[in-house]
Design an enzyme around this catalytic site. Structure first.
Site, PDB file in Angstrom:
ATOM      1  N   GLN A 336       0.950  -0.895  -0.087  1.00 56.70           N
ATOM      2  CA  GLN A 336       0.252  -0.183  -0.129  1.00 56.70           C
ATOM      3  C   GLN A 336       1.101   1.314   0.045  1.00 56.70           C
ATOM      4  O   GLN A 336       0.830   2.015  -0.658  1.00 56.70           O
ATOM      5  CB  GLN A 336      -0.755  -0.371   1.103  1.00 56.70           C
ATOM      6  CG  GLN A 336      -2.126   1.041   1.154  1.00 56.70           C
ATOM      7  CD  GLN A 336      -3.406   0.935   0.139  1.00 56.70           C
ATOM      8  OE1 GLN A 336      -3.486  -0.047   0.039  1.00 56.70           O
ATOM      9  NE2 GLN A 336      -3.916   1.358  -0.546  1.00 56.70           N
ATOM     10  N   GLU A 363       3.022 -27.243   6.567  1.00 58.32           N
ATOM     11  CA  GLU A 363       3.670 -27.265   8.224  1.00 58.32           C
ATOM     12  C   GLU A 363       2.383 -26.963   9.318  1.00 58.32           C
ATOM     13  O   GLU A 363       2.665 -26.326  10.457  1.00 58.32           O
ATOM     14  CB  GLU A 363       4.464 -26.395   7.451  1.00 58.32           C
ATOM     15  CG  GLU A 363       5.875 -27.518   7.785  1.00 58.32           C
ATOM     16  CD  GLU A 363       7.478 -27.077   8.375  1.00 58.32           C
ATOM     17  OE1 GLU A 363       7.639 -27.075   8.993  1.00 58.32           O
ATOM     18  OE2 GLU A 363       8.501 -26.294   6.919  1.00 58.32           O
TER      19      GLU A 363
HETATM   20  C1  LIG Z   1       4.422 -24.170  -0.712  1.00 57.07           C
HETATM   21  C2  LIG Z   1       4.302 -25.948  -0.435  1.00 57.07           C
HETATM   22  C3  LIG Z   1       4.712 -26.784   0.569  1.00 57.07           C
HETATM   23  C4  LIG Z   1       4.531 -27.556   0.877  1.00 57.07           C
HETATM   24  N1  LIG Z   1       5.202 -28.139   1.017  1.00 57.07           N
HETATM   25  C5  LIG Z   1       4.920 -29.373   1.067  1.00 57.07           C
HETATM   26  C6  LIG Z   1       6.171 -31.134   1.830  1.00 57.07           C
HETATM   27  O1  LIG Z   1       7.494 -30.344   1.318  1.00 57.07           O
HETATM   28  N2  LIG Z   1       5.821 -31.742   3.007  1.00 57.07           N
HETATM   29  C7  LIG Z   1       4.432 -32.027   2.672  1.00 57.07           C
HETATM   30  O2  LIG Z   1       3.476 -33.160   3.262  1.00 57.07           O
HETATM   31  N3  LIG Z   1       3.337 -31.073   2.542  1.00 57.07           N
HETATM   32  C8  LIG Z   1       3.651 -30.288   1.854  1.00 57.07           C
HETATM   33  N4  LIG Z   1       2.461 -29.093   1.496  1.00 57.07           N
HETATM   34  C9  LIG Z   1       1.553 -29.474   1.811  1.00 57.07           C
HETATM   35  C10 LIG Z   1       1.104 -28.696   3.503  1.00 57.07           C
HETATM   36  O3  LIG Z   1       1.047 -29.444   3.866  1.00 57.07           O
HETATM   37  C11 LIG Z   1      -0.741 -28.550   2.894  1.00 57.07           C
HETATM   38  O4  LIG Z   1      -1.042 -28.128   1.482  1.00 57.07           O
HETATM   39  C12 LIG Z   1      -1.804 -28.707   4.130  1.00 57.07           C
HETATM   40  O5  LIG Z   1      -1.173 -29.113   5.104  1.00 57.07           O
HETATM   41  C13 LIG Z   1      -2.948 -28.080   3.932  1.00 57.07           C
HETATM   42  O6  LIG Z   1      -3.358 -29.426   3.834  1.00 57.07           O
HETATM   43  P1  LIG Z   1      -4.596 -28.756   2.428  1.00 57.07           P
HETATM   44  O7  LIG Z   1      -3.620 -28.073   0.842  1.00 57.07           O
HETATM   45  O8  LIG Z   1      -4.841 -30.305   2.125  1.00 57.07           O
HETATM   46  O9  LIG Z   1      -5.885 -28.319   2.894  1.00 57.07           O
HETATM   47  P2  LIG Z   1      -6.592 -28.721   3.805  1.00 57.07           P
HETATM   48  O10 LIG Z   1      -6.554 -29.768   4.306  1.00 57.07           O
HETATM   49  O11 LIG Z   1      -7.812 -28.813   2.441  1.00 57.07           O
HETATM   50  O12 LIG Z   1      -6.800 -27.429   4.455  1.00 57.07           O
HETATM   51  C14 LIG Z   1      -7.402 -26.062   3.723  1.00 57.07           C
HETATM   52  C15 LIG Z   1      -8.248 -25.122   4.512  1.00 57.07           C
HETATM   53  O13 LIG Z   1      -8.715 -25.539   5.311  1.00 57.07           O
HETATM   54  C16 LIG Z   1      -8.999 -24.732   6.919  1.00 57.07           C
HETATM   55  N5  LIG Z   1      -8.737 -26.045   8.233  1.00 57.07           N
HETATM   56  C17 LIG Z   1      -8.113 -27.464   7.497  1.00 57.07           C
HETATM   57  N6  LIG Z   1      -8.760 -27.776   8.879  1.00 57.07           N
HETATM   58  C18 LIG Z   1      -9.448 -27.684   9.505  1.00 57.07           C
HETATM   59  C19 LIG Z   1      -9.935 -27.530  11.101  1.00 57.07           C
HETATM   60  N7  LIG Z   1     -10.100 -28.258  11.874  1.00 57.07           N
HETATM   61  N8  LIG Z   1     -10.074 -26.626  11.721  1.00 57.07           N
HETATM   62  C20 LIG Z   1     -10.950 -25.452  10.557  1.00 57.07           C
HETATM   63  N9  LIG Z   1     -10.053 -24.954   9.649  1.00 57.07           N
HETATM   64  C21 LIG Z   1      -9.325 -26.255   8.501  1.00 57.07           C
HETATM   65  C22 LIG Z   1      -7.639 -24.756   6.701  1.00 57.07           C
HETATM   66  O14 LIG Z   1      -7.984 -22.458   6.390  1.00 57.07           O
HETATM   67  C23 LIG Z   1      -6.695 -25.107   6.084  1.00 57.07           C
HETATM   68  O15 LIG Z   1      -5.924 -23.790   5.567  1.00 57.07           O
HETATM   69  C24 LIG Z   1       2.649 -27.920   0.545  1.00 57.07           C
HETATM   70  C25 LIG Z   1       2.461 -27.296   0.546  1.00 57.07           C
HETATM   71  C26 LIG Z   1       2.665 -25.753  -0.305  1.00 57.07           C
HETATM   72  C27 LIG Z   1       1.235 -24.715  -0.532  1.00 57.07           C
END
Ligand SMILES: Cc1cc2nc3c(=O)[nH]c(=O)nc-3n(C[C@H](O)[C@H](O)[C@H](O)COP(=O)(O)OP(=O)(O)OC[C@H]3O[C@@H](n4cnc5c(N)ncnc54)[C@H](O)[C@@H]3O)c2cc1C
Length: 381
Positions: A336, A363
């Protein structure tokens, strides 16, 4: 020049201050790197960080468990201030090797020699398409067959996928339902049946992939700890490294503030530097406050772990949640106050705006950190 007054806080020792000075000098000389080919950039970064001794801090050499978390946090904070991709390359050597450094046998610890030297790239493969935040519902299987395990399934969003030398893979061995039926394995990248099914692109590119495991066979000696210990291993590793994600966010936020201070001092509007507008000063004050509060939480968590606490789930979750969420706000204020320059493609501020976002998801997403903090708080009531 970023504020360094925090180095006088009682969390730090002289060895931390001298580490800070040497990595700051190294980063000023070597960063940022060219991001046009992220795979090569990361390979080169790991080689150089290893050659110059900085990766020694990602895992202890002598089987003592966790690395010094304050040093890891200082490293991530400094490197992130210069270059988000370099921070990624540094951090993944620690996260990927974390299960081995915390729980590995002396034979398994041979991998640490390679990760510390920058000779092998590490990766942490936990996430699956159907079990992101819900780690206990992992579906990938590991079936014992004589002296080996057979792994089948898929992992997704795996950092360093495609360039890693080995993966720490979490799979269901079935000792119990849910979290207690998972185990962790070391799987070298060249193992037959392990393929990179898809390279995944994000708004702040770094090496990421979906991996397929089809009849992948590893010796029983690839198992870390006992069958059924996988969830405990994953959470213990995250307990150490979540705090460092907060530190990286802190580095991004400090850079955003530095850039903003320069901008509002140089930019003249209405006959005076922008910095003389009181509303601008209000934003600057809030940015500085968020940064100091984040630093206190990050280094409190790191110090608590370094002082010998077995688990620091509450402290680490607070550090990650606050530092990443507030860094997003600090960076948004920086955009901003830069006006149109803040959204110019390729500018530092635009890069920070893209780079901070994923830290609030991986994480453990911010909402998941709140659950951890609430459980610990209610449990202690
Ligand atoms: C750039 C990047 C690097 C990554 N690197 C790794 C890696 O090296 N190794 C690895 O294993 N994984 C990795 N990941 C995966 C990452 O750990 C997951 O994306 C993360 O754990 C969330 O899982 P998901 O994307 O399936 O979201 P989901 O589990 O579908 O969740 C979506 C959203 O729902 C909400 N949510 C989820 N659970 C709850 C709850 N109980 N209560 C309230 N709200 C909730 C949160 O806002 C969350 O962001 C990486 C992801 C990214 C974006």
């Amino acid at each position: 020049m970023a504020d360094k007054s925090f180095l006088a806080w009682p969390f730090f020792e002289d060895r931390h201050r001298s580490f800070h000075a040497s990595l700051e000098a190294w980063s000023a000389k070597n960063l940022p790197v060219d991001h046009s080919d992220v795979d090569n950039a990361c390979r080169n970064l790991v080689t150089r960080l290893g050659r110059d001794g900085f990766l020694n801090h990602t895992a202890p050499v002598d089987g003592n468990g966790a690395p010094d978390v304050r040093t890891l946090c200082l490293a991530r904070e400094i490197i992130a201030r210069y270059d988000g991709l370099a921070d990624f390359a540094f951090a993944l050597q620690g996260l990927g090797a974390g299960a081995i450094s915390l729980f590995g046998t002396s034979e398994q610890r041979a991998w640490l020699k390679k990760t510390r030297a920058g000779e092998s790239i590490a990766a942490f493969a936990l996430t699956e398409a159907k079990s992101g935040s819900d780690v206990a519902s992992i579906e990938m299987t590991a079936t014992r067959n004589g002296g080996e395990y057979r792994l089948d399934g898929e992992k997704t969003w795996i950092s360093n996928g495609g360039i890693a030398g080995f993966y720490i893979v979490f799979a269901r061995t079935g000792e119990a339902l849910g979290a207690k039926g998972l185990s962790a394995f070391i799987v070298p990248a060249e193992t037959a049946g392990l393929v990179v099914a898809e390279r995944q692109k994000t708004i702040a590119p770094h090496p990421l992939a979906r991996l397929r495991f089809d009849n992948v066979r590893v010796p029983a000696s690839a198992l870390i700890c006992k069958p059924g210990d996988g969830f405990k291993i994953a959470m213990s590793v995250l307990d150490v490294f979540r705090t460092t994600v907060g530190a990286a966010a802190l580095g991004f936020a400090r850079r955003a503030l530095d850039e903003t201070l320069q901008r509002v001092t140089e930019r003249k509007l209405f006959g005076a530097p922008l910095a003389e507008q009181q509303m601008v000063q209000g934003h600057i004050a809030e940015m500085a406050l968020d940064i100091d509060a984040a630093a206190l939480l990050v280094y409190r968590a790191a110090w608590t772990k370094d002082m010998g606490a077995q688990r620091v789930s509450r402290e680490a979750s607070m550090a990650k949640l606050f530092a990443t969420d507030r860094a997003q706000i600090v960076i948004d204020k920086a955009v901003q106050l830069h006006g149109a320059e803040g959204v110019r493609s390729g500018s530092v501020i635009e890069r920070l705006y893209r780079e901070i976002r994923a830290l609030r998801i991986y994480e453990g997403a911010s909402d998941v950190q709140k659950i951890v903090i609430a459980r610990q708080t209610l449990g202690g009531a």
